[in-house]
Enzyme design. Structure first.
Site, PDB file in Angstrom:
ATOM      1  N   HIS A 166     -29.462  -4.943  13.949  1.00 36.43           N
ATOM      2  CA  HIS A 166     -28.560  -3.832  13.619  1.00 36.43           C
ATOM      3  C   HIS A 166     -29.313  -2.671  13.000  1.00 36.43           C
ATOM      4  O   HIS A 166     -30.490  -2.778  12.634  1.00 36.43           O
ATOM      5  CB  HIS A 166     -27.443  -4.308  12.688  1.00 36.43           C
ATOM      6  CG  HIS A 166     -27.919  -4.781  11.336  1.00 36.43           C
ATOM      7  ND1 HIS A 166     -28.259  -3.923  10.318  1.00 36.43           N
ATOM      8  CD2 HIS A 166     -28.108  -6.041  10.846  1.00 36.43           C
ATOM      9  CE1 HIS A 166     -28.620  -4.614   9.259  1.00 36.43           C
ATOM     10  NE2 HIS A 166     -28.554  -5.906   9.542  1.00 36.43           N
ATOM     11  N   CYS A 182     -30.856 -11.063   8.946  1.00 32.75           N
ATOM     12  CA  CYS A 182     -30.656 -10.176  10.091  1.00 32.75           C
ATOM     13  C   CYS A 182     -31.890  -9.299  10.306  1.00 32.75           C
ATOM     14  O   CYS A 182     -32.699  -9.114   9.408  1.00 32.75           O
ATOM     15  CB  CYS A 182     -29.420  -9.307   9.883  1.00 32.75           C
ATOM     16  SG  CYS A 182     -27.857 -10.219   9.999  1.00 32.75           S
TER      17      CYS A 182
END
Length: 231
Positions: A166, A182
């Site tokens: 992301h 992440c």
């Protein structure tokens, strides 16, 4: 003369007000899916600090047995590679999981979203609450959202791993171990990758545990001809 000067001041104030209003509307978040405007294209008055230049997007000479279109993430070097073709790849700088949050494995892009909302896991909310920081149950997408401009959701065996590739509203964290597992990228970079990597894209994450198995690749440095002439 005083009257004339007063009118000039009034006109100046009006112009300043209109300019501020125009700027404010330019930065107002759009509704999800409501247009093709890329907010990374908007230049804010206060520029955010960029990471070191080695983490900027670069075309590189790259050897691997993996097929074009594959993503290889080297969490040790803080680089993500998108394989463009034989002996070439695009290299992006990334931020990765801090100590205790690193991982490895072979996954796929199972879902994609533009300006995604953020729903922190319950364990993250509890962990942060113990530090005195209250996280929202869900935060809508926008320039202040931790997931940034785009998100590619990573799946294993058809199930969401809870890990994502992301964007970030903290570009200075690229090249560091900062996340809860992440993979974060600068917003302009994740937009670039998002447009190239369809659902189903194979993602190899090289990190702790060696669950990705043997992966052969060799970053041979900047592809000067491609940087100059494109391709």
């Amino acid at each position: 003369m005083k009257c004339h000067a007063g009118k000039l001041v009034a006109l100046g104030v009006a112009a300043t007000t209109l300019f501020a209003a125009a700027n404010a509307s330019a930065f107002t978040p759009t509704e999800p899916g409501g247009g093709a405007v890329k907010r990374s294209d908007i230049v804010l008055a206060a520029q955010q600090k960029k990471p070191p230049k080695k983490y900027w997007r670069t075309k590189v000479r790259f050897r691997t047995e993996e097929a074009p279109g594959t993503i290889i993430i080297d969490t040790n070097s803080k680089f993500l590679y998108y394989i463009d073709g034989p002996n070439r790849a695009t290299r992006y700088g990334i931020g990765v999981g801090r100590e205790g949050f690193g991982w490895s494995g072979i996954v796929k892009v199972g879902r994609k979203a533009e300006w995604p909302s953020w729903t922190p896991p319950a364990e993250m909310r509890a962990r942060e609450a113990a530090k005195g920081r209250i996280l929202p149950i869900t935060q809508e997408g926008g320039i202040d959202n931790p997931l940034g401009a785009r998100a590619l959701y990573l799946y294993k065996g058809g199930r969401d791993t809870i890990f994502r590739i992301h964007g970030t509203n903290q570009p200075w964290t690229i090249g560091q171990n900062m996340s809860s597992g992440c993979i974060r990228m600068m917003n302009a970079d994740v937009e670039h990758l998002y447009d190239r990597a369809p659902i189903g894209t194979k993602v190899i994450v090289i990190g702790p545990g060696n669950k990705q198995g043997d992966v052969s690749f060799d970053d041979r440095g900047v592809d000067i001809l491609r940087e100059i002439f494109g391709g």
